[in-house]
Design an enzyme around this catalytic site. Structure first.
Site, PDB file in Angstrom:
ATOM      1  N   SER A   1       0.843  -1.192   0.000  1.00  0.00           N
ATOM      2  CA  SER A   1       0.000   0.000   0.000  1.00  0.00           C
ATOM      3  C   SER A   1       0.877   1.239   0.000  1.00  0.00           C
ATOM      4  O   SER A   1       2.009   1.216   0.502  1.00  0.00           O
ATOM      5  CB  SER A   1      -0.898   0.016   1.242  1.00  0.00           C
ATOM      6  OG  SER A   1      -1.550   1.263   1.386  1.00  0.00           O
TER       7      SER A   1
ATOM      8  N   TYR B   1      -1.742  -0.153  10.431  1.00  0.00           N
ATOM      9  CA  TYR B   1      -1.843  -0.541   9.022  1.00  0.00           C
ATOM     10  C   TYR B   1      -0.581  -0.136   8.268  1.00  0.00           C
ATOM     11  O   TYR B   1      -0.022  -0.932   7.496  1.00  0.00           O
ATOM     12  CB  TYR B   1      -3.074   0.105   8.393  1.00  0.00           C
ATOM     13  CG  TYR B   1      -3.276  -0.258   6.942  1.00  0.00           C
ATOM     14  CD1 TYR B   1      -3.809  -1.492   6.580  1.00  0.00           C
ATOM     15  CD2 TYR B   1      -2.930   0.633   5.925  1.00  0.00           C
ATOM     16  CE1 TYR B   1      -3.999  -1.835   5.249  1.00  0.00           C
ATOM     17  CE2 TYR B   1      -3.111   0.297   4.590  1.00  0.00           C
ATOM     18  CZ  TYR B   1      -3.647  -0.928   4.267  1.00  0.00           C
ATOM     19  OH  TYR B   1      -3.819  -1.267   2.936  1.00  0.00           O
TER      20      TYR B   1
END
Length: 280
Positions: free
Chosen positions: A150, A163
């Site tokens: 990501s 995250y």
């Protein structure tokens, strides 16, 4: 440069988080490109089984496996079952992931912190470690590993500490494995790390894309990742502003970057209204 048919036709493809969203789209691309066998790993066995039945009608041998990738013993068992059915894996897509958006001190240590690290980072490591020796040994055809990371793994961002940590770790590990394979002469195995900004899968419901960074559709994201994987590119970043932000963060003093990221690009407020997928 290899094309999709060279890499995928006649291959065995394993996809984690395969029952829906981007995982389902990778599976459909594999079928369209002539994959002979597809292993669909997901905790949602019913949805994965329905997808496998649909894909198999095209002539591909698609099978669903209920695997909880947050558990190393489940991963080992899943590999054993998959290899018993399909003998080998040629293409591995580490797609499974979860997101928890909150202030760090509000995260539950087990349900949020540990689970995120297990699914987003350790699962890919465990699975790749199980399969990579076989992929290295079989030089009869090209091998591919796609690790879905990501843009959050390239830049710090409020409400994304855990995250982001899981994806920073994914990027560092993934690219290191790529370098190791190249230095050891295993050039038929290519590793691609995919770093997209927000994708409208529902996981990031409520998040807002930073300036000049539209939220991508799952089809846009999977197409970019797929094409990069086939070509054997080291890293794919989408959209273009991800690479721009990485460059600016690398050359600007941190206080100046913080101002630009916050007040100009609005990166630091992009998760302020995050809700996530209900029931996830």
């Amino acid at each position: 440069m290899p094309n999709t048919r060279d890499v995928i036709a006649g291959s065995t493809v394993l996809i984690t988080g395969a029952a829906r969203g981007m995982g389902e789209l990778y599976a459909r691309r594999a079928v369209a490109a002539g994959a002979a066998r597809i292993a669909l790993w997901d905790v949602d066995e019913a949805t994965a089984t329905a997808l496998a039945a649909e894909l198999s009608r095209s002539g591909t041998d698609a099978r669903a496996y209920r695997v909880d990738v947050s558990r190393s013993e489940d991963v080992r068992d899943g590999v054993a079952r998959t290899l018993a059915d399909f003998d080998r894996v040629d293409v591995l897509i580490n797609n499974a992931g979860i997101v928890r958006g909150s202030l760090f001190w509000e995260h539950d240590p087990e349900r949020d912190i540990e689970l995120t690290m297990r699914i987003n980072t350790l699962a890919a490591m465990w699975l790749t470690r199980e399969l990579l020796p076989g992929m290295i040994a079989d030089t009869s055809r090209p091998k591919r590993i796609l690790n879905v990371a990501s843009a959050a793994g390239t830049l710090a961002n409020p409400h994304m500490s855990v995250y982001a940590a899981s994806k920073w770790a994914m990027i560092g590990w993934s690219d290191s494995v790529r370098l190791e394979l190249g230095r050891e002469g295993h050039r038929h195995v290519k590793v691609t790390t995919f770093c997209p900004s927000y994708v409208s899968t529902g996981m990031f419901a409520g998040a807002r894309g930073p300036l000049l960074t539209p939220i991508m559709t799952p089809r846009q994201a999977t197409r970019a990742a797929w094409d990069g994987m086939i070509a054997g590119r080291a890293m794919v970043t989408k959209p273009w502003t991800v690479k721009l932000a990485m460059a600016l963060r690398g050359v600007l003093p941190t206080p100046l970057w913080d101002v630009i990221a916050d007040r100009v690009f609005h990166v630091y407020s992009s998760m302020d209204h995050f809700t996530g997928r209900p029931g996830a």
